[in-house]
Design an enzyme around this catalytic site. Structure first.
Site, mmCIF file in Angstrom:
data_model
loop_
_atom_site.group_PDB
_atom_site.id
_atom_site.type_symbol
_atom_site.label_atom_id
_atom_site.label_comp_id
_atom_site.label_asym_id
_atom_site.label_seq_id
_atom_site.Cartn_x
_atom_site.Cartn_y
_atom_site.Cartn_z
ATOM 1 N N ASP A 248 0.829 -1.208 0.000
ATOM 2 C CA ASP A 248 0.000 0.000 0.000
ATOM 3 C C ASP A 248 0.864 1.259 0.000
ATOM 4 O OD1 ASP A 248 -2.309 1.448 -0.008
ATOM 5 O OD2 ASP A 248 -2.799 1.116 2.096
ATOM 6 N N ARG B 247 0.329 7.552 -2.967
ATOM 7 C CA ARG B 247 0.642 8.639 -2.026
ATOM 8 C C ARG B 247 2.135 8.949 -2.004
ATOM 9 N NH1 ARG B 247 -2.220 5.952 2.872
ATOM 10 N NH2 ARG B 247 -2.205 4.216 1.395
ATOM 11 N N TRP B 248 2.950 7.924 -2.214
ATOM 12 C CA TRP B 248 4.399 8.149 -2.324
ATOM 13 C C TRP B 248 4.691 9.085 -3.485
ATOM 14 C CZ3 TRP B 248 7.962 7.300 -6.194
ATOM 15 C CH2 TRP B 248 9.318 7.292 -5.834
ATOM 16 N N HIS C 147 3.820 3.375 -8.688
ATOM 17 C CA HIS C 147 3.660 1.961 -9.044
ATOM 18 C C HIS C 147 4.938 1.409 -9.666
ATOM 19 C CE1 HIS C 147 -0.489 2.125 -7.941
ATOM 20 N NE2 HIS C 147 -0.819 2.962 -8.906
ATOM 21 N N SER D 58 -6.600 -5.521 -6.914
ATOM 22 C CA SER D 58 -7.804 -6.107 -6.336
ATOM 23 C C SER D 58 -8.989 -5.971 -7.283
ATOM 24 C CB SER D 58 -8.137 -5.423 -5.005
ATOM 25 O OG SER D 58 -8.736 -4.154 -5.222
ATOM 26 N N THR D 59 -10.037 -6.728 -7.019
ATOM 27 C CA THR D 59 -11.259 -6.638 -7.819
ATOM 28 C C THR D 59 -11.925 -5.277 -7.646
ATOM 29 O OG1 THR D 59 -12.387 -7.770 -5.972
ATOM 30 C CG2 THR D 59 -11.757 -9.116 -7.860
ATOM 31 N N ARG E 297 -10.640 2.762 -10.014
ATOM 32 C CA ARG E 297 -9.678 3.844 -10.197
ATOM 33 C C ARG E 297 -9.780 4.415 -11.617
ATOM 34 N NH1 ARG E 297 -4.229 1.977 -6.843
ATOM 35 N NH2 ARG E 297 -5.317 1.470 -4.891
ATOM 36 N N LEU F 16 11.270 -20.243 -3.389
ATOM 37 C CA LEU F 16 10.108 -19.450 -2.987
ATOM 38 C C LEU F 16 9.007 -19.509 -4.042
ATOM 39 C CD1 LEU F 16 8.868 -17.076 -1.161
ATOM 40 C CD2 LEU F 16 9.946 -15.553 -2.836
ATOM 41 N N ARG G 72 1.377 -5.070 6.095
ATOM 42 C CA ARG G 72 0.759 -4.006 5.296
ATOM 43 C C ARG G 72 1.537 -2.713 5.511
ATOM 44 N NH1 ARG G 72 -5.420 -2.721 3.784
ATOM 45 N NH2 ARG G 72 -4.991 -0.867 2.527
ATOM 46 N N ARG H 80 -6.101 -2.488 7.787
ATOM 47 C CA ARG H 80 -7.301 -3.226 7.383
ATOM 48 C C ARG H 80 -6.905 -4.303 6.379
ATOM 49 N NH1 ARG H 80 -7.874 2.077 5.523
ATOM 50 N NH2 ARG H 80 -7.498 2.341 3.289
#
Length: 249
Positions: A19, A23-24, A36, A64-65, A70, A130, A190, A196
């Site tokens: 997340d 904002r970054w 991004h 996410s769905t 956006r 991994l 997170r 959340r």
């Protein structure tokens, strides 16, 4: 490493809600796409770090769905990120024996993006390190609904009895089933000071430990990841029970 990590007590499955990219960027007067893009670089670093210490599965919430809400420009850019990431880093992932998996729903995802994802999965299917699991066009409620529908189909044709349905039945019908036996999340991280779940792995996070970082995802470093793992190792996971004499008394 910022803090000493016990390599014998590493969480098998770490999930991260990445997340704060937008904002970054906004804090630097940059377009959200710049955040991004920077976040993609962090994915590489954290994946390699997780692989280094022996994490079995790392699930990253990439799209996410609900992210379709956006702007069209931002969604279009986000759809290009798998191509950007895999074109740049897939050879390095293969070199480190990292297997790529993607969970989510293909509808709405552009054919080129789907093709890039499937190619990455195919090229790493032999890897034994991994499991780098991207949740892309993923929503946990949609996942659970899909699982219930698949189970209902089996009941309707008589290949599954209602009385036989249990937690294991649901578990094996979730999108994370290919990660078994590491499908349940041990540790959820997170970033960006939000606290959340945002419809992320609701079933799989039933008994996970949570860790919230104040920094935006593009600023999340390998040292911060190791510090988070060190914090996990101080936790006392009881899974609803008790673990020592003092607690029992």
């Amino acid at each position: 490493m910022g803090q000493k990590i016990d390599l014998n007590s590493i969480p098998n499955h770490v999930a991260i809600i990445m997340d704060g990219n937008g904002r970054w960027a906004q804090a630097r007067n940059l377009p959200r796409s710049a955040g991004h893009k920077e976040g993609v670089e962090v994915i590489r670093k954290i994946a390699l770090a997780a692989n280094e210490i022996g994490v079995k599965a790392l699930t990253l919430y990439a799209f996410s769905t609900e992210n379709w809400k956006r702007s069209l420009a931002e969604v279009k850019y986000l759809m290009q990120l798998p191509e950007l990431f895999f074109n740049k880093f897939l050879p390095e992932l293969i070199e480190h024996d990292i297997k790529v998996r993607v969970i989510g729903f293909e509808e709405k995802v552009p054919p080129l993006t789907q093709s890039v994802i499937k190619q990455a999965e195919k090229r790493t299917m032999h890897c034994k390190g991994l499991q780098l699991n991207f949740a892309f066009n993923y929503g946990s409620r949609a996942e659970i609904v899909h699982a219930v529908q698949e189970i209902a189909k089996k009941v309707s044709v008589g290949t599954l009895q209602v009385e036989s349905i249990n937690e294991e039945t649901i578990r094996t019908h979730l999108l994370t089933a290919p990660l078994m036996p590491f499908d349940d999340v041990d540790y959820l991280i997170r970033t960006s000071h939000e606290e959340r779940l945002s419809n992320f792995l609701l079933w799989q996070n039933a008994y996970s430990e949570f860790y919230f970082s104040d920094v935006y995802w593009p600023d999340f470093t390998t040292e911060m990841f190791f510090d988070a793992i060190a914090a996990y190792q101080k936790r006392n996971r009881r899974f609803g029970g008790v673990s020592d004499k003092k607690e029992k008394e």
